[in-house]
Write an enzyme that holds these catalytic residues in place. Structure first.
Site, PDB file in Angstrom:
ATOM      1  N   SER A  81      -6.422  -4.197   1.804  1.00 54.88           N
ATOM      2  CA  SER A  81      -6.759  -3.779   0.443  1.00 54.88           C
ATOM      3  C   SER A  81      -7.422  -4.868  -0.391  1.00 54.88           C
ATOM      4  CB  SER A  81      -5.507  -3.291  -0.300  1.00 54.88           C
ATOM      5  OG  SER A  81      -5.102  -2.057   0.217  1.00 54.88           O
TER       6      SER A  81
ATOM      7  N   GLU B 213       0.810  -1.215   0.000  1.00 50.83           N
ATOM      8  CA  GLU B 213       0.000   0.000   0.000  1.00 50.83           C
ATOM      9  C   GLU B 213       0.853   1.280   0.000  1.00 50.83           C
ATOM     10  OE1 GLU B 213      -3.814  -0.774   2.531  1.00 50.83           O
ATOM     11  OE2 GLU B 213      -2.356  -2.313   3.032  1.00 50.83           O
TER      12      GLU B 213
ATOM     13  N   ARG C 182     -10.675   2.032  11.944  1.00 53.33           N
ATOM     14  CA  ARG C 182     -11.888   1.953  11.121  1.00 53.33           C
ATOM     15  C   ARG C 182     -12.370   0.515  11.136  1.00 53.33           C
ATOM     16  NH1 ARG C 182     -10.688   2.074   5.763  1.00 53.33           N
ATOM     17  NH2 ARG C 182     -11.824   0.143   5.833  1.00 53.33           N
TER      18      ARG C 182
ATOM     19  N   ASP D 298     -14.770  -2.488   9.884  1.00 49.97           N
ATOM     20  CA  ASP D 298     -15.592  -2.936   8.755  1.00 49.97           C
ATOM     21  C   ASP D 298     -16.681  -3.876   9.261  1.00 49.97           C
ATOM     22  OD1 ASP D 298     -13.891  -1.580   7.074  1.00 49.97           O
ATOM     23  OD2 ASP D 298     -12.859  -3.358   6.317  1.00 49.97           O
TER      24      ASP D 298
ATOM     25  N   TYR E 253      -9.691   1.451  -5.028  1.00 46.62           N
ATOM     26  CA  TYR E 253      -8.759   2.506  -5.413  1.00 46.62           C
ATOM     27  C   TYR E 253      -9.036   3.164  -6.758  1.00 46.62           C
ATOM     28  CZ  TYR E 253      -6.349   0.903  -1.297  1.00 46.62           C
ATOM     29  OH  TYR E 253      -6.054   0.573   0.000  1.00 46.62           O
TER      30      TYR E 253
ATOM     31  N   ASN F  36      -9.208  -1.859  11.087  1.00 46.30           N
ATOM     32  CA  ASN F  36      -7.969  -1.358  10.487  1.00 46.30           C
ATOM     33  C   ASN F  36      -7.363  -0.328  11.427  1.00 46.30           C
ATOM     34  OD1 ASN F  36      -8.337  -2.555   7.622  1.00 46.30           O
ATOM     35  ND2 ASN F  36     -10.289  -1.596   8.092  1.00 46.30           N
TER      36      ASN F  36
ATOM     37  N   GLY G  51      -6.872   4.680   5.627  1.00 46.34           N
ATOM     38  CA  GLY G  51      -6.452   5.664   4.628  1.00 46.34           C
ATOM     39  C   GLY G  51      -6.804   7.082   5.041  1.00 46.34           C
TER      40      GLY G  51
END
Ligand SMILES: Nc1ncnc2c1ncn2[C@@H]1O[C@H](COP(=O)(O)OP(=O)(O)O)[C@@H](O)[C@H]1O
Ligand SMILES: [Mg+2]
Length: 317
Positions: free
Chosen positions: A154, A22, A263, A265, A224, A280, A284
């Site tokens: 990712s 990443e 974060r 999910d 992305y 995470n 990002g």
């Protein structure tokens, strides 16, 4: 007087790039963070961590590290351990939180122990008879199932086989490449992600974000490529479901020892039940990432968000 004034006399090194897959996204996060810090009057420089990170920081006159690394050593606790050892304060989660959350199965074990809902799963390795495993998995988890590496991000290596044949092929490939594979129950329904920020009394969940990938699932390309996923915030779910998603996100953040930012999910199934799939520790921070979008919905600008994450370095000073 602001609590951040203590940091104004110091040079902040924004760690970005790094050695993970990443790397490019991380540079985008890092450059966004540097611009925000500079707009707020802080002395911030970019640092792409190499093998002698303490030496690099010393040379650059950096006294505080701002983590904008994603995946690999910057998110699994390795870089955090180097910073701890060198006595350099840094933002975000510590060694334990990073290491735990990088590993999807350890995360699920903690969630289960804490009574937090996570989809059923199995872990398979080369010691298993895959032919036999496929039969058992289909009985216990049904089809489709979700296959994942244990410690990637990712959506690397993630697949959703719908037939026994595909399950067998994908499983063999994943075990061959990574040594082990996580097989998880597939949850139909809305895909949600919930940002958590703040330390101590400032700990809070951001508004729930709904992800609608144009692809079959939120794969690498959907993540992305601009326009391939719709980010909807606040999510189109009931107030009760949103409040529960936020409660679960904070509980996951605390249970896995995350700090400052994370974060979580999750999925909301058709019966309105929430299922947590992962957390995470270094989400990002590009200007178009999920977390800044969620912050904006809470009335926080990108700069406010960058400041809030910076605060997480204060207890380490
Ligand atoms: N249990 C599940 N049910 C349905 N879809 C899933 C499930 N787990 C993962 N996915 C899909 O795969 C994507 C990547 O999985 P995730 O566990 O979030 O790994 P990563 O660390 O690569 O983001 C998710 O964003 C989602 O679209
Ligand atoms: Mg994910």
């Amino acid at each position: 007087m602001s609590d951040l004034d203590a940091l104004r006399a110091q040079r902040i090194g924004v760690l970005c790039g790094g050695s993970s897959s990443e790397r490019e996204v991380s540079f985008r996060s890092g450059r966004g963070v540097i611009a925000a810090l500079q707009r707020q009057g802080f002395d911030a420089v970019e640092v792409d961590p190499g093998l002698d990170l303490p030496g690099q920081l010393r040379k650059a006159g950096v006294e505080v590290a701002y983590i904008a690394l994603h995946g690999g050593p910057g998110e699994d606790g390795t870089i955090q351990a180097v910073l701890e050892y060198a006595g350099i304060p840094y933002t975000g989660s510590g060694v334990l939180g990073c290491a735990l959350t990088m590993h999807k199965v350890q995360t699920k074990r903690i969630l289960t122990a804490e009574g937090l809902p996570t989809p059923g799963y199995a872990v398979l390795g080369p010691e298993h008879d895959l032919e036999l495993a496929v039969e058992t998995l289909c009985q216990e988890l049904g089809l489709p199932v979700v296959l994942k590496p244990l410690s990637e991000g990712s959506s690397f290596g993630v697949s959703i086989p719908k037939t026994k044949e595909d399950l067998h092929t994908d499983l063999a490939a994943l075990v061959g490449q990574y040594g082990e594979a996580l097989v998880e129950e597939f949850i139909a329904g809305a895909e949600l992600t919930v940002g958590v920020i703040g330390v101590g009394e400032r700990l809070q969940a951001l508004p729930v974000l709904e992800l609608v990938p144009h692809h079959e699932f939120y794969d690498y390309e959907a993540k992305y490529t601009k326009g391939l996923t719709d980010l909807i915030v606040p999510a189109r779910i009931s107030e009760e479901a949103a409040a529960e998603a936020q409660r679960l996100a904070v509980a996951t953040h605390v249970a896995t020892d995350c700090r400052g930012v994370s974060r979580v999910d999750m999925h909301l199934d058709p019966d309105q039940r929430l299922w947590i799939t992962e957390i995470n520790s270094s989400p990002g921070l590009t200007e178009t990432s999920d977390l800044p979008a969620a912050a904006e919905a809470a009335g926080m600008s990108y700069d406010d968000l960058v400041m809030e994450i910076l605060r997480s370095a204060l207890p380490r000073m």
